[in-house]
Design a protein around this motif. Sequence first.
Motif, short mmCIF file in Angstrom:
data_model
loop_
_atom_site.label_atom_id
_atom_site.label_comp_id
_atom_site.label_asym_id
_atom_site.label_seq_id
_atom_site.Cartn_x
_atom_site.Cartn_y
_atom_site.Cartn_z
N GLY A 130 11.90 -9.92 -30.03
CA GLY A 130 10.68 -9.16 -29.80
C GLY A 130 10.95 -7.67 -29.91
N THR A 131 9.91 -6.87 -30.06
CA THR A 131 10.10 -5.41 -30.13
C THR A 131 10.67 -4.89 -28.82
OG1 THR A 131 7.79 -5.07 -29.48
CG2 THR A 131 8.27 -5.04 -31.84
N ASP A 132 10.53 -5.67 -27.73
CA ASP A 132 11.11 -5.27 -26.45
C ASP A 132 12.46 -5.93 -26.19
OD1 ASP A 132 10.38 -7.89 -25.97
OD2 ASP A 132 8.94 -7.45 -24.38
N GLY A 133 13.01 -6.59 -27.20
CA GLY A 133 14.34 -7.20 -27.07
C GLY A 133 14.33 -8.63 -26.56
N LYS A 151 7.36 -18.35 -18.00
CA LYS A 151 7.46 -16.89 -17.99
C LYS A 151 6.06 -16.30 -18.23
CE LYS A 151 10.44 -14.15 -18.00
NZ LYS A 151 10.99 -13.40 -16.82
N THR A 152 5.88 -15.09 -17.76
CA THR A 152 4.65 -14.34 -18.03
C THR A 152 4.96 -13.33 -19.12
OG1 THR A 152 4.10 -14.56 -15.69
CG2 THR A 152 2.87 -12.90 -16.94
N LEU A 153 4.16 -13.33 -20.17
CA LEU A 153 4.41 -12.40 -21.27
C LEU A 153 4.10 -10.96 -20.85
CD1 LEU A 153 2.90 -14.37 -24.30
CD2 LEU A 153 5.29 -14.23 -23.57
N THR A 154 4.83 -10.02 -21.42
CA THR A 154 4.52 -8.61 -21.18
C THR A 154 3.26 -8.24 -21.97
OG1 THR A 154 5.87 -7.91 -23.05
CG2 THR A 154 6.95 -7.95 -20.91
N ARG A 155 2.65 -7.13 -21.57
CA ARG A 155 1.48 -6.65 -22.33
C ARG A 155 1.88 -6.34 -23.77
NH1 ARG A 155 -1.18 -2.69 -17.82
NH2 ARG A 155 -2.08 -4.36 -16.59
N GLN A 156 3.11 -5.80 -23.93
CA GLN A 156 3.60 -5.47 -25.29
C GLN A 156 3.66 -6.73 -26.16
OE1 GLN A 156 4.90 -2.33 -26.71
NE2 GLN A 156 4.54 -3.71 -28.43
N THR A 157 4.21 -7.81 -25.62
CA THR A 157 4.33 -9.03 -26.42
C THR A 157 2.96 -9.61 -26.73
OG1 THR A 157 6.50 -9.49 -25.48
CG2 THR A 157 5.34 -11.36 -26.44
N ARG A 158 2.04 -9.54 -25.76
CA ARG A 158 0.69 -10.05 -26.04
C ARG A 158 0.02 -9.20 -27.12
NH1 ARG A 158 -2.96 -10.37 -21.79
NH2 ARG A 158 -3.97 -12.20 -22.68
N ALA A 159 0.26 -7.87 -27.07
CA ALA A 159 -0.31 -7.00 -28.11
C ALA A 159 0.33 -7.33 -29.46
CB ALA A 159 -0.08 -5.53 -27.75
N ASP A 160 1.65 -7.52 -29.46
CA ASP A 160 2.35 -7.85 -30.71
C ASP A 160 1.83 -9.16 -31.31
OD1 ASP A 160 3.93 -5.61 -30.46
OD2 ASP A 160 5.72 -6.67 -29.76
N ASN A 161 1.52 -10.13 -30.45
CA ASN A 161 1.12 -11.45 -30.95
C ASN A 161 -0.38 -11.60 -31.17
OD1 ASN A 161 3.78 -11.96 -30.90
ND2 ASN A 161 3.72 -13.70 -29.54
N ALA A 162 -1.14 -10.53 -30.84
CA ALA A 162 -2.60 -10.60 -31.02
C ALA A 162 -2.95 -10.85 -32.49
CB ALA A 162 -3.25 -9.30 -30.53
#
Length: 256
Positions: A130-133, A151-162
């Motif tokens: 992921g962009t956050d590693g 696990k709960t996804l980070t906001r960054q990962t949810r934005a990346d996967n939108a």
Amino acid sequence: MEIIIRDTPESASVVAARIIAKQLRDKPDSILGLATGSTPLPLYRALIAMDLDWGKVTTFNLDEYIGLPREHPQTYHSFMWENLFRHTNVRPESVHIPDGNAADIPRHCSEYEEQIRAAGGIDIQVLGIGTDGHIGFNEPTSSLASRTRIKTLTRQTRADNARFFGSEDEVPKHVITMGIGTIMEARMNLLLAFGENKARAIAEAVEGPVTSFNPASALQMHPVVKVCLDEPAATGLKRADYYRWVDANKPAWQVF
Ligand code: F6R
């Protein structure tokens, strides 16, 4: 870690595909750990083109969204059948993907771990980053000893996967993922990363300190890791010239 840098995602993926093809030829009943997302698509296309025998192969996927109906186009179940399995002769009963609709998730996660163990452990685990590693969906600060769990996804990962869904709101918040401890038990890890948006995560994972802030950095503690990159994903590496030199001067028996 062995860092392999190629011009394009396709040429880097061919190297990864050759590593997997050799594994399947040497051990037809191999246990493969597989990933989803954009990154492994050229790898899966290369493997399909090689027309390998998947008849005795067993697979375990890294992760799955929680709560999407299994046939939803964005489940990792749908992804894997669409982009790889249906183009091979893999036996459906040899395919394992976490069940995002399991009634008892903790129990399902321990059973998943048990299935991996019972199969004899993973020979090669394919990973994106992921962009956050994150690897799997082990987001930053995940325990480096973690096992398969929710696990709960980070906001960054949810934005990346939108981009795969209509909007960010439609991306599930929860997932089941193999843990870092689970991934570290694979006999080989094959990490792929393409594009400049992965350059920072890759530089931190390969050359930074081992830290749960970049979960992929745990791979520095694993004895057999191959990292296949395109040029843009390699732009943050301070030692890129050395990795290229190593790659260009391999003994013949090490070349894929
Ligand atoms: C997918 C997975 C994730 C992805 C990562 C990168 O099974 O485990 O770690 O590899 O989110 O996703 P892409 O490849 O879409 O950039």
